[in-house]
Design an enzyme around this catalytic site. Structure first.
Site, PDB file in Angstrom:
ATOM      1  N   LEU A  28       0.845  -1.202   0.000  1.00 57.28           N
ATOM      2  CA  LEU A  28       0.000   0.000   0.000  1.00 57.28           C
ATOM      3  C   LEU A  28       0.878   1.249   0.000  1.00 57.28           C
ATOM      4  O   LEU A  28       1.703   1.432   0.888  1.00 57.28           O
ATOM      5  CB  LEU A  28      -0.909   0.023   1.235  1.00 57.28           C
ATOM      6  CG  LEU A  28      -1.755  -1.229   1.492  1.00 57.28           C
ATOM      7  CD1 LEU A  28      -2.785  -0.940   2.583  1.00 57.28           C
ATOM      8  CD2 LEU A  28      -2.436  -1.731   0.229  1.00 57.28           C
ATOM      9  N   ALA A  29       0.666   2.081  -1.000  1.00 56.97           N
ATOM     10  CA  ALA A  29       1.514   3.279  -1.115  1.00 56.97           C
ATOM     11  C   ALA A  29       0.715   4.470  -1.647  1.00 56.97           C
ATOM     12  O   ALA A  29       1.281   5.411  -2.193  1.00 56.97           O
ATOM     13  CB  ALA A  29       2.693   2.992  -2.031  1.00 56.97           C
ATOM     14  N   THR A  72      -7.317   1.671   4.339  1.00 55.59           N
ATOM     15  CA  THR A  72      -6.445   0.549   3.996  1.00 55.59           C
ATOM     16  C   THR A  72      -7.224  -0.639   3.414  1.00 55.59           C
ATOM     17  O   THR A  72      -6.720  -1.350   2.542  1.00 55.59           O
ATOM     18  CB  THR A  72      -5.637   0.083   5.225  1.00 55.59           C
ATOM     19  OG1 THR A  72      -6.529  -0.112   6.331  1.00 55.59           O
ATOM     20  CG2 THR A  72      -4.596   1.117   5.627  1.00 55.59           C
ATOM     21  N   ARG A  94       2.658  14.913   5.754  1.00 50.52           N
ATOM     22  CA  ARG A  94       3.515  15.376   6.846  1.00 50.52           C
ATOM     23  C   ARG A  94       5.005  15.399   6.483  1.00 50.52           C
ATOM     24  O   ARG A  94       5.817  15.945   7.212  1.00 50.52           O
ATOM     25  CB  ARG A  94       3.281  14.535   8.108  1.00 50.52           C
ATOM     26  CG  ARG A  94       2.105  15.064   8.914  1.00 50.52           C
ATOM     27  CD  ARG A  94       1.850  14.219  10.133  1.00 50.52           C
ATOM     28  NE  ARG A  94       1.279  12.929   9.760  1.00 50.52           N
ATOM     29  CZ  ARG A  94       1.228  11.864  10.565  1.00 50.52           C
ATOM     30  NH1 ARG A  94       1.738  11.933  11.769  1.00 50.52           N
ATOM     31  NH2 ARG A  94       0.669  10.738  10.162  1.00 50.52           N
TER      32      ARG A  94
HETATM   33  C1  UD1 Z   1      -2.745   1.436  10.288  1.00 50.58           C
HETATM   34  C2  UD1 Z   1      -3.737   0.477  10.946  1.00 50.58           C
HETATM   35  C3  UD1 Z   1      -3.499   0.456  12.457  1.00 50.58           C
HETATM   36  C4  UD1 Z   1      -2.062   0.082  12.769  1.00 50.58           C
HETATM   37  C5  UD1 Z   1      -1.110   1.057  12.021  1.00 50.58           C
HETATM   38  C6  UD1 Z   1       0.314   0.587  12.162  1.00 50.58           C
HETATM   39  C7  UD1 Z   1      -5.704   0.651   9.525  1.00 50.58           C
HETATM   40  C8  UD1 Z   1      -7.087   1.162   9.400  1.00 50.58           C
HETATM   41  N1  UD1 Z   1      -5.081   0.932  10.664  1.00 50.58           N
HETATM   42  O1  UD1 Z   1      -3.062   2.740  10.743  1.00 50.58           O
HETATM   43  O2  UD1 Z   1      -4.349  -0.505  13.050  1.00 50.58           O
HETATM   44  O3  UD1 Z   1      -1.821   0.145  14.156  1.00 50.58           O
HETATM   45  O4  UD1 Z   1      -1.413   1.045  10.605  1.00 50.58           O
HETATM   46  O5  UD1 Z   1       1.159   1.573  11.604  1.00 50.58           O
HETATM   47  O6  UD1 Z   1      -5.242  -0.059   8.664  1.00 50.58           O
HETATM   48  N2  UD1 Z   1      -2.986   3.716   2.412  1.00 50.58           N
HETATM   49  C9  UD1 Z   1      -3.429   3.588   1.119  1.00 50.58           C
HETATM   50  N3  UD1 Z   1      -4.708   3.963   0.822  1.00 50.58           N
HETATM   51  C10 UD1 Z   1      -5.552   4.452   1.764  1.00 50.58           C
HETATM   52  C11 UD1 Z   1      -5.098   4.568   3.092  1.00 50.58           C
HETATM   53  C12 UD1 Z   1      -3.807   4.181   3.397  1.00 50.58           C
HETATM   54  O7  UD1 Z   1      -2.684   3.164   0.237  1.00 50.58           O
HETATM   55  O8  UD1 Z   1      -6.697   4.759   1.404  1.00 50.58           O
HETATM   56  C13 UD1 Z   1      -1.614   3.299   2.741  1.00 50.58           C
HETATM   57  C14 UD1 Z   1      -0.744   4.450   3.221  1.00 50.58           C
HETATM   58  O9  UD1 Z   1      -0.030   5.014   2.137  1.00 50.58           O
HETATM   59  C15 UD1 Z   1       0.187   3.776   4.225  1.00 50.58           C
HETATM   60  C16 UD1 Z   1      -0.612   2.577   4.736  1.00 50.58           C
HETATM   61  O10 UD1 Z   1      -1.670   2.382   3.811  1.00 50.58           O
HETATM   62  O11 UD1 Z   1       1.336   3.263   3.594  1.00 50.58           O
HETATM   63  C17 UD1 Z   1      -1.149   2.774   6.143  1.00 50.58           C
HETATM   64  O12 UD1 Z   1      -2.015   3.846   6.193  1.00 50.58           O
HETATM   65  P1  UD1 Z   1      -2.081   4.819   7.422  1.00 50.58           P
HETATM   66  O13 UD1 Z   1      -3.102   5.840   7.148  1.00 50.58           O
HETATM   67  O14 UD1 Z   1      -0.713   5.257   7.794  1.00 50.58           O
HETATM   68  O15 UD1 Z   1      -2.638   3.841   8.567  1.00 50.58           O
HETATM   69  P2  UD1 Z   1      -2.491   4.089  10.099  1.00 50.58           P
HETATM   70  O16 UD1 Z   1      -3.400   5.181  10.497  1.00 50.58           O
HETATM   71  O17 UD1 Z   1      -1.070   4.207  10.454  1.00 50.58           O
END
Ligand code: UD1
Ligand code: MG
Length: 442
Positions: free
Chosen positions: A9-10, A82, A16
């Site tokens: 996932l990217a 995600t 930030r």
């Molecule tokens: C996520 C987890 C959380 C965990 C944490 C660990 C979810 C809902 N929550 O939260 O339980 O403790 O990781 O770090 O999964 N991304 C996409 N498309 C989207 C959203 C995100 O590609 O629509 C990618 C982002 O680029 C990133 C990754 O998914 O690489 C994680 O997304 P992020 O929003 O950072 O999740 P967290 O809030 O950290």
């Protein structure tokens, strides 16, 4: 080993980082974070990467295509969470039986951890960890050893927030679990997002198997800011230094030595303090790299001595037992066995034979403003100090250049060439000069 695909996932914005460059292209130890993620997926045995990017992330897709791991691009139109991102990657008729979901911004993930997730027989395998500060991570709810749910921090009640076991983000999944539970994800939650971790709850409630693999906080550490990037860099450098210390490389002050993800160093090499090694460097057995040396795109043979304060740039090849001294810069230079460039020189677009001696302050004049030209120096030639080698030019084997020569014509083997003006001596000139000027002053 199971044949699996890695869903990376990217698509997140990475706001930030406050950068024009997409977050996953920011580097750790000289390689973009996405490169680390893809390499780890490959090392864990992934047959293919399904890379999820946002529509405007053309540069991220181009970078992934430049790596030699099979990649399928999956576009997530809107960043709806995600779970939605995984939906963009998974199609029910995919040929793989197992999948690992991982994030593109966790550069310290290790392939052993990923392989454990991939090879687990459970339908849904959670990657859990115990951070010092559980902060806003999703909390893993257990029944005995079995995860029954992951609750996002914003959706959690006080009792759930008090749990210390957290979701690391990555997950191992069977094809059946993805096919069945992805369509059931809902966005009725605190963030209005489709959460991947909800697959745990759905699987558990449906009687499918769930399991967990433990990771260290480092494995799951995500980079969200420049400060986080610096922290990941420090951790990666510590890993790289330890790897080489374990392999017999000597360092007096490991903390001041910086390495690249692809650095190759043989045993009995010494790296003195404040050495910076960028990409594409290999150093042979017994070589010493002295303090404050900067290397990039360089192959160095055995028992050579480099620095202190040397700067070797891409395309440099240093032969065994050669010596490069202080304030020497090289670029696209092939330096023969036992050759010496000891002080204050620029050697670019050059081929030096064995045992060539380059005097202090020698410059290859390789650039005419439009083109680069080659300088060739034969075995055993001796270049006097402060010489200018005006390329293209060839100096024959065993030839001598007098100090301060400016040479633009080829020099035959064993010849001596001196180009400086004949020396004149004017006796008493200094005394007369001072007298003249002192009279003027009074
Ligand atoms: C996520 C987890 C959380 C965990 C944490 C660990 C979810 C809902 N929550 O939260 O339980 O403790 O990781 O770090 O999964 N991304 C996409 N498309 C989207 C959203 C995100 O590609 O629509 C990618 C982002 O680029 C990133 C990754 O998914 O690489 C994680 O997304 P992020 O929003 O950072 O999740 P967290 O809030 O950290
Ligand atoms: Mg995150």
């Amino acid at each position: 080993m199971t044949c699996f695909a890695a869903i990376i996932l990217a698509a997140g914005k990475g706001t930030r980082m406050k950068s024009a460059l997409p977050k996953v292209l920011h580097e750790i130890a000289g390689r973009p974070m996405l490169g680390h993620a893809m390499a780890v997926a490959g090392a864990a045995g992934a047959a293919e990467v399904l890379l999820v990017t946002a529509p405007d992330q053309e540069s991220v897709r181009a970078y992934a295509d430049s790596l030699d791991i099979a990649t399928t691009h999956c576009i997530q139109e809107q960043q709806l969470g995600t779970g939605d991102a995984v939906r963009a990657a998974f199609s029910a008729n995919d040929k793989h039986e197992r999948f690992v979901v991982m994030f593109g911004d966790t550069p310290l993930m290790r392939s052993e951890v990923l392989a454990e997730l991939a090879n687990h027989e459970a339908d849904v395998t959670v990657l859990a960890f115990e951070p010092d500060d559980a902060a806003a991570y999703g909390r893993v709810v257990l029944a005995g050893e079995t995860p029954t749910a992951i609750v996002e921090f914003k959706d959690a009640d006080a009792a759930t927030r008090a749990l210390t076991l957290c979701n690391g983000g990555a997950m191992g999944l069977s094809r059946a679990a993805l096919a069945k539970y992805l369509p059931q994800l809902s966005n009725e939650n605190a963030q209005g997002e489709f959460y991947l971790p909800d697959l745990v709850t759905l699987a558990h409630q449906d009687g499918a198997t769930t399991a967990m693999v433990m990771a260290s906080p480092e494995d799951t550490m995500g980079v969200d800011s420049r400060a986080g990037q610096a922290k990941a860099e420090a951790l990666m450098q510590t890993r790289l230094r330890q790897k080489f210390l374990d392999a017999g490389v000597g360092m007096q002050d490991p903390d001041s030595v910086f390495l690249s993800f692809d650095t190759e160093i043989a045993a009995d090499v010494i790296l003195e303090p404040h050495v910076k090694i960028n990409g594409g460097v290999a150093i042979g057995h017994g070589t010493i790299i002295k303090a404050f040396t900067h290397l990039e795109g360089v192959r160095i043979g055995q028992d050579a001595q480099i620095g202190p304060y040397a700067r070797l740039r891409p395309g440099t090849v240093i032969g065994d037992e050669a010596k490069i001294g202080n304030f020497v810069e090289t670029k696209k230079a092939d330096i023969g066995k036992g050759a010496k460039v000891s002080h204050l020189s620029y050697i670019g677009d050059a081929e030096l034979g064995m045992d060539v001696n380059i005097g202090a302050g020698t410059i290859t004049c390789n650039y005419d403003g439009y083109n680069k030209h080659i300088t060739k120096i034969g075995d055993g030639a001796f270049i006097g100090s402060n010489s200018s080698l005006i390329a293209p030019v060839t100096i024959g084997k065993g030839a001598y250049l007098g100090s301060s020569s400016a040479v633009s014509k080829d020099v035959p083997d064993d010849a001596l060439v001196v180009t400086r003006a004949p020396e004149r001596e004017i006796k008493g000139w200094g005394r007369k000069f001072r007298a003249r000027n002192e009279k003027k002053d009074s």
